[in-house]
Scaffold this active site. Structure first.
Site, PDB file in Angstrom:
ATOM      1  N   ARG A  84      34.065  38.808  55.606  1.00 45.31           N
ATOM      2  CA  ARG A  84      34.743  39.932  54.946  1.00 45.31           C
ATOM      3  C   ARG A  84      36.118  39.488  54.473  1.00 45.31           C
ATOM      4  NH1 ARG A  84      35.488  45.694  55.536  1.00 45.31           N
ATOM      5  NH2 ARG A  84      36.968  46.239  53.879  1.00 45.31           N
ATOM      6  N   ARG A  95      31.154  44.162  50.224  1.00 46.54           N
ATOM      7  CA  ARG A  95      31.564  43.499  51.464  1.00 46.54           C
ATOM      8  C   ARG A  95      30.355  43.178  52.333  1.00 46.54           C
ATOM      9  NH1 ARG A  95      33.581  48.359  50.360  1.00 46.54           N
ATOM     10  NH2 ARG A  95      33.341  50.158  51.733  1.00 46.54           N
ATOM     11  N   ASP A  98      31.472  45.958  57.131  1.00 47.44           N
ATOM     12  CA  ASP A  98      32.557  46.929  57.214  1.00 47.44           C
ATOM     13  C   ASP A  98      32.422  47.638  58.561  1.00 47.44           C
ATOM     14  OD1 ASP A  98      34.712  48.470  56.559  1.00 47.44           O
ATOM     15  OD2 ASP A  98      33.584  49.891  55.323  1.00 47.44           O
ATOM     16  N   ASP A 100      34.287  50.371  61.247  1.00 47.76           N
ATOM     17  CA  ASP A 100      35.330  51.388  61.391  1.00 47.76           C
ATOM     18  C   ASP A 100      35.148  52.170  62.683  1.00 47.76           C
ATOM     19  OD1 ASP A 100      36.860  51.241  58.865  1.00 47.76           O
ATOM     20  OD2 ASP A 100      34.944  51.799  57.943  1.00 47.76           O
TER      21      ASP A 100
END
Length: 385
Positions: A84, A95, A98, A100
């Site tokens: 990334r 990407r 990811d 989060d």
């Protein structure tokens, strides 16, 4: 010892072998952050906020003892390790991975680096749908809505499809279901209480911890060993017998196993070192009577630490009455443990050298110890067949 907190983490990828990137990220999360408690289905959605390839998205629940800042830092490093690269302009882009943090129980975090709950999660169907797989009743601490409610109310009408492929739980094959009782032992400062506590938390086991803090003779012993050795060892023996008798008498009524940070035979080891010959002779007779009546561990784990590391650990934990412990005393304890272990042919024992390992702060060290414990457990099962 910190109890694990449940982090809900979103995973997404729209470059290369998307499912492989999600799985590699999940494997690294398990190795570096914590136990993977739940995994959602995998969903395919169009790129959100920019023109790009379709994403695969999923959500996972992870139990971790690390702080939210530490978890964020580890997630960013996992992203980097999987290729990334972040745009300087902070615009949306394709990407490989990811990651989060979405939710952390009822916690609300608003810092420059991290905002929890994720400020846009209620507006993103590709987050809410997989999250509703694993946490439909979890409450958003700001909006005071459950995830299932937010999914119904979201204005995002983007198409989303569940794919047939699934993510595998990297820790699913590990466990202690075939052990009823594990005893973790070691020298003073070896880390036996920390390890037993972590295992109990991660595998929902009944935890038995030695009640040494309540012993009134212990501080006196470190001031005058000759005078207080016998009352100390006798009080320890009586308390250990009572505690193990009470806690293990009904252990078979529990569906989970039992893990303790000591076994009663440590009484004999310490008594051999601290008592005079005539005192030890009497003590040994009493110990023999008591030991026959107690349930024995299915697996006995001895944590070996070198003397310098033990002294560092003792100094760090800061118990006043331990600060004058001499290296020779620790060396004698270790020798006595190893001699006793070698003399016992009827116990299932594993000696694990943890010198140089930090299993509290380094999860990979912790997992390597669990693998060694699980390995000796599997050997025992094979022998029974």
């Amino acid at each position: 010892m910190k109890s694990p907190k449940t982090f809900y983490i979103a995973l997404g990828s729209n470059k290369g072998n998307r499912l492989k990137f999600l799985q590699m990220a999940l494997d690294k999360i398990y190795l570096e952050i914590g136990e993977v408690l739940q995994i959602s289905g995998v969903y395919e959605t169009p790129a959100w906020g920019f023109e790009g390839e379709a994403f695969l998205n999923a959500c996972v629940a992870v139990g971790s003892r690390f702080s939210s800042e530490e978890v964020l830092d580890k997630l960013l490093k996992i992203e980097t390790s999987l290729g990334r690269s972040r745009s300087v302009a902070h615009t949306y882009q394709n990407r490989s991975i990811d990651l989060d943090i979405l939710l952390l129980g009822e916690e609300i975090i608003d810092s420059d680096l991290l905002k929890v709950p994720h400020p846009q999660m209620q507006n993103r169907k590709f987050v809410l749908l997989p999250l509703s797989d694993i946490a439909p009743k979890e409450i958003h601490p700001v909006l005071q809505r459950s995830i299932s409610q937010l999914l119904l109310e979201t204005g995002d009408v983007s198409p989303i499809d569940r794919v047939t492929e699934k993510l595998g739980n990297p820790g699913k094959s590990r466990g202690f279901q075939n052990c009823n009782y594990i005893a973790i032992e070691g020298n003073i400062g070896a880390g036996k209480t920390s390890l037993a506590t972590m295992i109990s938390q991660d595998f929902n086991a009944k935890l038995i911890l030695e009640r040494f803090k309540d012993n009134p003779f212990l501080p006196k012993f470190y001031e005058d060993q000759h005078r207080y050795a016998f009352p100390l060892e006798m009080s320890f023996l009586a308390d250990r017998y009572q505690q193990l008798s009470d806690d293990l008498a009904q252990y078979d009524l529990f569906t989970d196993f039992v893990v303790s940070d000591y076994d009663v035979f440590k009484s004999l080891i310490f008594a051999k070192i601290t008592l005079q010959e005539d005192e030890y002779s009497l003590y040994n007779k009493l110990f023999g009577i008591i030991y026959k009546e107690l349930v024995k561990p299915d697996l006995y784990v001895y944590l070996y630490q070198n003397t310098d590391r033990l002294l560092e650990n003792i100094k760090t934990r800061g118990r006043d009455y331990e600060q004058n412990i001499q290296p020779e005393y620790l060396i004698n304890i270790n020798k006595s443990y190893l001699a006793y272990i070698k003399s016992q042919t009827n116990i299932n024992v594993k000696i694990i050298d943890i010198t140089g390992k930090d299993f509290i702060n380094n999860r990979e060290d912790y997992l390597s110890i669990l693998e060694e414990i699980a390995g000796i457990r599997e050997e025992k099962i094979e022998k029974r067949k």
